[in-house]
Enzyme design. Structure first.
Site, mmCIF file in Angstrom:
data_model
loop_
_atom_site.group_PDB
_atom_site.id
_atom_site.type_symbol
_atom_site.label_atom_id
_atom_site.label_comp_id
_atom_site.label_asym_id
_atom_site.label_seq_id
_atom_site.Cartn_x
_atom_site.Cartn_y
_atom_site.Cartn_z
ATOM 1 N N LYS A 11 34.674 45.949 46.477
ATOM 2 C CA LYS A 11 34.151 45.449 47.745
ATOM 3 C C LYS A 11 33.050 44.390 47.567
ATOM 4 C CE LYS A 11 35.191 49.678 50.330
ATOM 5 N NZ LYS A 11 34.585 50.737 51.170
ATOM 6 N N TYR A 51 42.564 47.545 57.903
ATOM 7 C CA TYR A 51 41.862 48.755 58.335
ATOM 8 C C TYR A 51 42.257 49.192 59.751
ATOM 9 C CZ TYR A 51 38.973 48.544 54.163
ATOM 10 O OH TYR A 51 38.549 48.551 52.863
ATOM 11 N N ASN A 114 29.884 50.921 49.651
ATOM 12 C CA ASN A 114 30.113 51.890 48.574
ATOM 13 C C ASN A 114 30.961 51.353 47.423
ATOM 14 O OD1 ASN A 114 32.675 52.002 49.674
ATOM 15 N ND2 ASN A 114 32.468 54.076 50.471
ATOM 16 N N HIS A 117 37.246 50.646 47.247
ATOM 17 C CA HIS A 117 38.223 51.316 48.110
ATOM 18 C C HIS A 117 39.377 51.733 47.218
ATOM 19 C CE1 HIS A 117 41.283 51.883 51.283
ATOM 20 N NE2 HIS A 117 42.089 51.300 50.421
ATOM 21 N N GLU A 128 49.630 49.702 51.141
ATOM 22 C CA GLU A 128 48.467 48.861 50.864
ATOM 23 C C GLU A 128 48.772 47.819 49.783
ATOM 24 O OE1 GLU A 128 44.933 51.965 52.163
ATOM 25 O OE2 GLU A 128 45.221 51.570 50.038
#
Length: 140
Positions: A11, A51, A114, A117, A128
């Site tokens: 990320k 998302y 965080n 993913h 995905e």
């Protein structure tokens, strides 16, 4: 153990801090193999589509804003039980609850930022992966 593929995203918080190599090292050390990888900057439309499952959740807007705030590294990982292995190496979504030595415990800035993913099931992994990669881009 079945050989699987899963999607991993490094990320914007991690790419901004030049942690890409450290994250990939953790994944490879755990026995996962990178069979496709690219760095890109998600558009709002891409982030919203990726998302979409969270569209009705209160954090959706902030998630899209965060995921479009800088470049990400998307990659396909392959290995024995790759989905579970990747999730183990990533650690809990909340870095405060993540086990020592996991990516999120060591690198995440917050529950929102965080660092990584990972797909949560083999079925979601397949979807995905198709979102970001064509079959010819996966060269295991």
């Amino acid at each position: 153990m079945a050989t699987e593929r899963t999607l991993s995203i490094i990320k914007p918080d991690a790419t901004r801090r030049n942690l890409t190599g450290k994250v990939v090292d953790r994944l490879e050390t755990a026995g996962l193999r990178v069979v496709a990888q690219k760095r890109l900057w998600l558009s709002q439309k891409q982030a919203e589509a990726f998302y979409a499952v969270h569209k009705e959740r209160p954090f959706f807007g902030d998630l899209v804003k965060f995921m479009t705030s800088g470049p990400v590294v998307v990659q396909v990982l392959e290995g024995a039980n790759a989905v579970a292995k990747n999730r183990e190496v990533m650690g809990a979504t909340d870095p405060k609850k993540a086990a020592p030595g996991t990516i999120r415990k060591d690198f995440a800035e917050s529950i929102e930022a965080n660092s990584v993913h990972g797909s949560d099931s083999p079925e979601n992994a397949a979807n995905e992966i198709k979102f970001f990669f064509s079959d010819t881009e996966i060269v295991g």
